[in-house]
Scaffold this motif. Structure first.
Motif, PDB file in Angstrom:
ATOM      1  N   GLY A   1       0.798  -1.263   0.091  1.00 44.14           N
ATOM      2  CA  GLY A   1      -0.077  -0.192   0.043  1.00 44.14           C
ATOM      3  C   GLY A   1       0.907   1.344   0.022  1.00 44.14           C
ATOM      4  N   LEU A   2       0.262   2.322  -0.488  1.00 44.86           N
ATOM      5  CA  LEU A   2       0.826   3.585  -0.264  1.00 44.86           C
ATOM      6  C   LEU A   2       0.241   4.338   0.792  1.00 44.86           C
ATOM      7  N   ARG A   3       1.017   4.335   1.771  1.00 45.75           N
ATOM      8  CA  ARG A   3       0.613   5.050   2.988  1.00 45.75           C
ATOM      9  C   ARG A   3       1.856   5.606   4.026  1.00 45.75           C
ATOM     10  N   SER A   4       1.383   6.378   4.931  1.00 49.80           N
ATOM     11  CA  SER A   4       2.517   6.722   6.128  1.00 49.80           C
ATOM     12  C   SER A   4       1.676   6.641   7.395  1.00 49.80           C
ATOM     13  N   PHE A   5       2.479   6.400   8.480  1.00 47.47           N
ATOM     14  CA  PHE A   5       1.877   6.424   9.774  1.00 47.47           C
ATOM     15  C   PHE A   5       2.974   7.196  10.599  1.00 47.47           C
ATOM     16  N   ASP A   6       2.408   8.176  11.345  1.00 49.55           N
ATOM     17  CA  ASP A   6       3.217   8.822  12.171  1.00 49.55           C
ATOM     18  C   ASP A   6       2.421   9.245  13.358  1.00 49.55           C
ATOM     19  N   ALA A   7       3.205  10.091  14.168  1.00 45.44           N
ATOM     20  CA  ALA A   7       2.469  10.804  15.405  1.00 45.44           C
ATOM     21  C   ALA A   7       2.830  12.261  15.461  1.00 45.44           C
ATOM     22  N   ASP A   8       1.817  12.962  15.648  1.00 40.83           N
ATOM     23  CA  ASP A   8       1.969  14.303  15.853  1.00 40.83           C
ATOM     24  C   ASP A   8       1.521  14.645  17.300  1.00 40.83           C
ATOM     25  N   GLY A   9       2.358  14.599  18.190  1.00 43.92           N
ATOM     26  CA  GLY A   9       2.188  14.839  19.627  1.00 43.92           C
ATOM     27  C   GLY A   9       1.377  13.708  19.987  1.00 43.92           C
ATOM     28  N   ALA A  10       0.379  13.871  20.627  1.00 41.18           N
ATOM     29  CA  ALA A  10      -0.892  12.673  20.918  1.00 41.18           C
ATOM     30  C   ALA A  10      -1.715  12.059  19.920  1.00 41.18           C
ATOM     31  N   THR A  11      -1.523  12.635  18.566  1.00 39.99           N
ATOM     32  CA  THR A  11      -2.333  12.351  17.519  1.00 39.99           C
ATOM     33  C   THR A  11      -1.550  11.370  16.627  1.00 39.99           C
ATOM     34  N   LEU A  12      -2.170  10.310  16.120  1.00 37.89           N
ATOM     35  CA  LEU A  12      -1.720   9.193  15.425  1.00 37.89           C
ATOM     36  C   LEU A  12      -2.333   9.681  14.098  1.00 37.89           C
ATOM     37  N   ARG A  13      -1.522   9.605  13.159  1.00 37.19           N
ATOM     38  CA  ARG A  13      -1.895   9.913  11.726  1.00 37.19           C
ATOM     39  C   ARG A  13      -1.631   8.890  10.595  1.00 37.19           C
ATOM     40  N   LEU A  14      -2.437   8.830   9.896  1.00 32.12           N
ATOM     41  CA  LEU A  14      -2.455   7.663   8.669  1.00 32.12           C
ATOM     42  C   LEU A  14      -2.286   8.651   7.572  1.00 32.12           C
ATOM     43  N   ASN A  15      -1.516   8.677   6.519  1.00 31.27           N
ATOM     44  CA  ASN A  15      -1.410   9.552   5.453  1.00 31.27           C
ATOM     45  C   ASN A  15      -1.720  11.030   5.910  1.00 31.27           C
ATOM     46  N   GLY A  16      -1.180  11.372   6.887  1.00 36.87           N
ATOM     47  CA  GLY A  16      -0.979  12.744   7.617  1.00 36.87           C
ATOM     48  C   GLY A  16      -2.611  13.354   7.952  1.00 36.87           C
ATOM     49  N   ALA A  17      -3.714  12.568   8.217  1.00 33.66           N
ATOM     50  CA  ALA A  17      -4.775  12.680   8.621  1.00 33.66           C
ATOM     51  C   ALA A  17      -4.933  11.933  10.019  1.00 33.66           C
ATOM     52  N   PRO A  18      -5.550  12.391  10.997  1.00 36.38           N
ATOM     53  CA  PRO A  18      -5.777  11.643  12.286  1.00 36.38           C
ATOM     54  C   PRO A  18      -6.397  10.651  12.129  1.00 36.38           C
ATOM     55  N   ILE A  19      -6.073   9.499  12.972  1.00 33.69           N
ATOM     56  CA  ILE A  19      -6.804   8.479  12.995  1.00 33.69           C
ATOM     57  C   ILE A  19      -6.862   7.784  14.348  1.00 33.69           C
ATOM     58  N   TYR A  20      -7.815   7.084  14.637  1.00 31.42           N
ATOM     59  CA  TYR A  20      -8.037   6.457  16.015  1.00 31.42           C
ATOM     60  C   TYR A  20      -8.313   5.072  16.129  1.00 31.42           C
ATOM     61  N   PRO A  21      -7.046   4.524  16.372  1.00 33.07           N
ATOM     62  CA  PRO A  21      -7.224   2.906  16.470  1.00 33.07           C
ATOM     63  C   PRO A  21      -8.293   2.472  17.378  1.00 33.07           C
ATOM     64  N   ARG A  22      -9.048   1.666  17.044  1.00 34.55           N
ATOM     65  CA  ARG A  22     -10.323   1.057  17.834  1.00 34.55           C
ATOM     66  C   ARG A  22     -10.152  -0.626  17.363  1.00 34.55           C
ATOM     67  N   MET A  23      -9.219  -1.087  18.566  1.00 34.93           N
ATOM     68  CA  MET A  23      -8.729  -2.567  18.062  1.00 34.93           C
ATOM     69  C   MET A  23      -9.402  -3.475  19.117  1.00 34.93           C
ATOM     70  N   ILE A  24      -9.632  -4.744  18.566  1.00 35.62           N
ATOM     71  CA  ILE A  24     -10.018  -5.739  19.519  1.00 35.62           C
ATOM     72  C   ILE A  24      -8.654  -6.428  19.980  1.00 35.62           C
TER      73      ILE A  24
END
Length: 916
Positions: free
Chosen positions: A264-287
């Motif tokens: 896939g074409l994607r990036s994953f990083d952190a901006d402070g407390a915010t996780l970002r996928l492709n530069g946009a905030p994402i909130y993992p909701r995992m089981i």
């Protein structure tokens, strides 16, 4: 995907080392699933025969093993009887290849023999003695599964195949892309080659081809040939859970050696407390998944089952899975990539005993596993182990962390899920995110969040690596098969269901206990109650979590019921416990929440936070729910909410619209307005539902919460009520009922100088402690409500410490003492203000007690009571451990603010007052 791949499926033949007879066995599979003993570590032998195809003449031949547990050695036996070892492997999770070499040639009929040993289990719990075997469980990376059902699975549990390549073969290949369309290719080969790359779009159309020679390098493993290619592609389509677009790369080296990868074409990083996928905030909701599959023992249920599980998890609002202390088969990763499920890979270090073998083997296995996992765009988080203690120090975790960071691309890594702070491990952590495991009673949860908020610490994402469990009650009648048999994990026969590494093995004894307690025939009712409890517990905890902007995501415990816990989203039959639409209301990108005003009290010369029963109100009270949005969707924009509140089957008695004064952007957690109304006049308690429909841009969600309404001044007409309060917990009752009188030991004994004659009128005494005077008063015919604290003076009934909200059913048993107090047969949020951490052991008083509010432990079925009527001599009392006075965690401060609990106390007083 290789150019030549010939599976060698079962049935194979199997025997233990000391046996002579061979028996058929499925491959892939494990010997426990084939009916062989579960607690034997081997050695065991597998064999199968096949013909090496003639067309492979001139090719290099390998046997590919998807995974074998735990150590194996493979042999090729020619028809002539010649036997040749072709290699060994140690490690139960990773795929590996063994070269056949000169052991056999194309056109030959050969027999493959594989000698296997699995980790030797424990005899009776995590700290017990090891069973016989070369590889003690705690010295291996066996993960958590042995503690789920007792043992490691053993044998060839994934595919075996004959593969072929040319003179040079790929040892490793990794293709990944960035959001700008840049594509990176890395490969390692065991010989010189000119490598050809072909790239294809998600729709299958061709993009480009390129060629480059691999470069010779010297490594610790010998001479290798490495390739690095990179370049842009146009019209990039990014990978995300909403659009899991997968590109395809085909790599060829030399004579027909070919490997195909999706990426896939994607990036994953952190901006402070915010996780970002492709530069946009994402909130993992995992089981949380332990990989448990009771039908197969080994975590290899097949692609169809995994796809179905992923799809229903997505329907429930989940966007990811934490593979907790296990490593899945390749198709699991492929399906996560394809369906857009984020993966957190927790490498399998759990309760290790750090020996020389462990120190040598761990980095070897971790490198292999990270190389396999990093190929997949779905993998965004790693942890090196779980709840590790002081035995695993910086010398181990530091080097493993550095290695993983160097290999895993832009995924985030930490050393110890749960943290060294919480589990007595390494305090100077190696971590790119914070991670705690909170299993808390509801009224203490917010305090944990406040205490552990990073605040002044370095800005990093904060994830709950596991939390928010609730064990449901199992209706075991549903587990009986047509022939009367039950699953093996319900057997009390230790030959069928040995305890092994488990610290608990309660399931086989639950039916007998339920029958003895007269609860067996109520199993369906109790299971339904527990599902309602579970939904409430998850909803409250997750919604509270979503109010904290510092929190970046969570992992809920857990995916499926197991022999040691019933905290799954689905039970052991595979049936979902919760309606996906209801669950998704609070487990989604966009969630509507409610919060409340803040209050303070001046207490003993200083300010303190003051809490009240936010779920319950007397008629005429001003009610002010703050409408909040937690937004991690794709779009920002104007926010608008429509709210209403209504009793069941009635039109709303209040409603309104809120238009936010600001746009809500992805990553925002903020209030959009207040819904204000006056509690309606009711003659008896009633529950209403407060509903919110929320729009942000074109995205919409809705949510609902129960609120209870009670008559105004319900205590006003009560007479002949006395307070006996040696512990000073009940004085707040006079705020509700000034006519209540306070009494002393002397009043209870009717001694000279007594201020109140309790025998002149039918008084009911509300007491905070059990004393000799109170006992004598009750024996003489008195009527008493005793609020017994497990930490206070002993009472007439013994108490035991246990959680209120977790691991238990709270059943409102039929009893006239309930009066008109509102409940649906179980204790919901109207009990938030009086939840307690101890319960009554009424069993020794059999025949003298009648339950009012009963606790049934959903793991052990042990029965306790939170409230019971007790016959005491000529008198009667209701004994309860409920905190009618609140004060624990964020419970209301005193009876006067504890609306629902105060009304429950009133019902008890009325009942006892009528028993004359």
């Amino acid at each position: 995907m290789l150019s030549y791949h010939m599976p060698l499926p079962g049935p194979w033949e199997f025997r233990f080392d000391d046996q002579s007879d061979w028996r058929p066995i499925a491959v892939p599979g494990c010997w426990e699933d084939a009916g062989f003993v579960k607690d034997r570590s081997g050695p065991a032998w597998y064999r199968t025969s096949f013909v090496i195809p003639h067309e492979l003449e001139g090719r290099r031949l390998f046997l590919h093993f998807g995974a074998v547990s735990y150590h194996c050695e493979a042999f090729i036996v020619r028809d002539s009887g010649d036997m040749c070892s072709i290699g060994t492997h140690t490690g139960m999770w990773d795929a590996f290849d063994l070269e056949i070499g000169d052991a056999a040639a194309p056109g030959e009929h050969v027999t493959l023999l594989v000698r296997v040993e699995k980790p030797a289990s424990l005899s009776d719990g995590p700290e017990s003695a090891s069973l016989p075997g070369r590889f003690p469980l705690r010295e291996t990376l066996a993960g958590f599964l042995p503690y789920v059902w007792g043992h490691s699975h053993g044998g060839i549990w994934q595919e075996v195949a004959l593969i072929a390549c040319g003179a040079t073969r790929f040892l490793d290949a990794w293709v990944h892309g960035a959001p700008d369309g840049h594509i990176f290719v890395e490969a390692e080969l065991d010989g010189p080659a000119r490598v050809t790359l072909e790239l294809y779009r998600p729709d299958g159309s061709f993009i480009l081809s390129a060629e480059e020679d691999a470069v010779r390098v010297e490594t610790a493993s010998g001479i290798r040939y490495r390739l690095h290619m990179d370049g842009p592609t146009s019209d990039a389509r990014l990978w995300s859970p909403d659009d899991p677009a997968l590109y395809r790369a085909v790599l060829r080296a030399g004579y027909d050696d070919r490997i195909e990868l999706r990426f896939g074409l994607r990036s994953f990083d952190a901006d402070g407390a915010t996780l970002r996928l492709n530069g946009a905030p994402i909130y993992p909701r995992m089981i949380l998944s332990w990989g448990w599959r009771w039908e197969t023992f080994a975590p290899n249920p097949g692609p169809e089952r995994v796809r179905a599980d992923f799809e229903r998890l997505k329907r429930m609002g989940y966007n990811g899975i934490k593979c907790c202390l296990w490593f899945p088969p390749r198709y699991y990763f492929d399906l996560a990539d394809e369906l857009g499920m984020l993966l957190w890979i927790e490498l399998p270090m759990w309760l290790p005993r750090v020996t020389d073998h462990f120190r040598r083997q761990t980095p070897v296995e971790y490198e292999r596993l990270v190389r396999q996992a990093r190929r997949h765009p779905s993998v965004v988080l790693y942890s090196l182990g779980c709840e590790l203690g002081k035995d695993v120090g910086a010398d181990i975790l530091g080097s493993l962390y550095a290695m993983t960071r160097s290999m895993c691309g832009d995924a985030l890594v930490r050393d110890n899920s749960g943290s060294g702070e919480a589990y007595g491990g390494l305090l100077n952590e190696f971590a790119q995110y914070y991670d705690y495991h909170f299993y808390a009673d509801l009224h203490f949860f917010r305090g944990l969040l406040d205490a552990f908020s990073p605040r002044w610490r370095p800005a990093q994402p904060w994830l709950f690596g596991e939390y928010c469990d609730y064990d449901t009650f199992r209706d075991l009648r549903r587990y009986r098969r047509a022939d009367g048999s039950r699953p093996w994990w319900l057997s009390a026969d230790l030959a069928i269901n040995p305890t092994g590494a488990r610290w608990t093995n309660e399931a086989p004894f639950l039916e007998e206990r339920l029958r003895a307690q007269g609860l067996w025939e109520r199993s369906a009712e109790l299971e339904a109650f527990s599902y309602a409890h579970g939904l409430l517990h998850r909803k409250w905890t997750i919604e509270t979590t979503r109010m904290y902007r510092e929190v970046s995501g969570y992992v809920i415990t857990g995916e499926a019921d197991t022999p040691i816990t019933s905290a799954g989203m689905w039970d052991a039959t595979g049936a979902l416990k919760y309606d996906p639409t209801e669950f998704r209301r609070f487990n989604n990108d966009l969630v509507a929440l409610i919060g409340w005003d803040r209050r303070r009290d001046w207490v003993r010369g200083g300010d303190r936070a003051a809490f009240w029963d936010v779920w319950s109100y007397n008629a005429g009270t001003l009610v002010r729910p703050h409408v909040i949005v937690s937004h991690y969707g794709a779009q920002g924009g104007p926010a608008r909410a429509a709210w209403s509140i209504a009793f069941d089957d009635e039109a709303p008695f209040a409603s309104g619209d809120i238009v936010a004064s600001h746009d809500v952007m992805p990553g925002d957690v903020r209030e959009i307005g207040v819904a204000e109304f006056t509690a309606p006049d009711v003659s008896a308690p009633l529950r209403a539902m407060f509903r919110v429909s929320l729009n942000v841009g074109t995205q919409r969600t809705d949510n609902a919460w129960p609120i209870w309404f009670f008559p105004a001044n319900p205590w006003a007409t009560m007479r002949n009520v006395a307070i006996y309060d040696p512990l000073g917990r009940l004085r707040d009752l006079t705020r509700l009922a000034p006519q209540v009188v306070e009494v002393t030991h002397a009043d209870l004994r009717s001694e000279a100088g007594a201020r109140v004659d309790l025998h002149a009128a039918p008084f009911v005494v509300v007491a905070s402690a059990w004393t000799r005077a109170l006992s004598m008063y009750t024996r003489g015919g008195g009527r008493v409500v005793l609020l017994q604290d497990g930490d206070g003076p002993p009472g007439p009934v013994a108490t035991a410490a246990m959680p209120f909200w977790r691991e238990a059913l709270r059943v409102c048993e039929p009893h006239p003492a309930w009066g008109d107090f509102p409940h649906d047969g179980w204790a919901g949020l109207q009990f938030f203000g009086c939840a307690t951490d101890c319960a009554l052991d009424t069993q020794p008083l059999d025949g003298l007690t009648r339950p009012i509010l009963r606790r049934i432990d959903t793991r052990t079925t042990a029965v306790h009571d939170y409230a019971a009527e007790v016959v005491w001599g000529e008198g009667r009392l209701i004994v309860s451990t409920l905190r009618i006075y609140g004060g624990a965690g964020e419970q209301p401060s005193g009876i006067g603010r504890n609306t629902s609990a105060a009304y429950l106390l009133l019902c008890w007083v009325k009942y006892l007052g009528s028993k004359r």
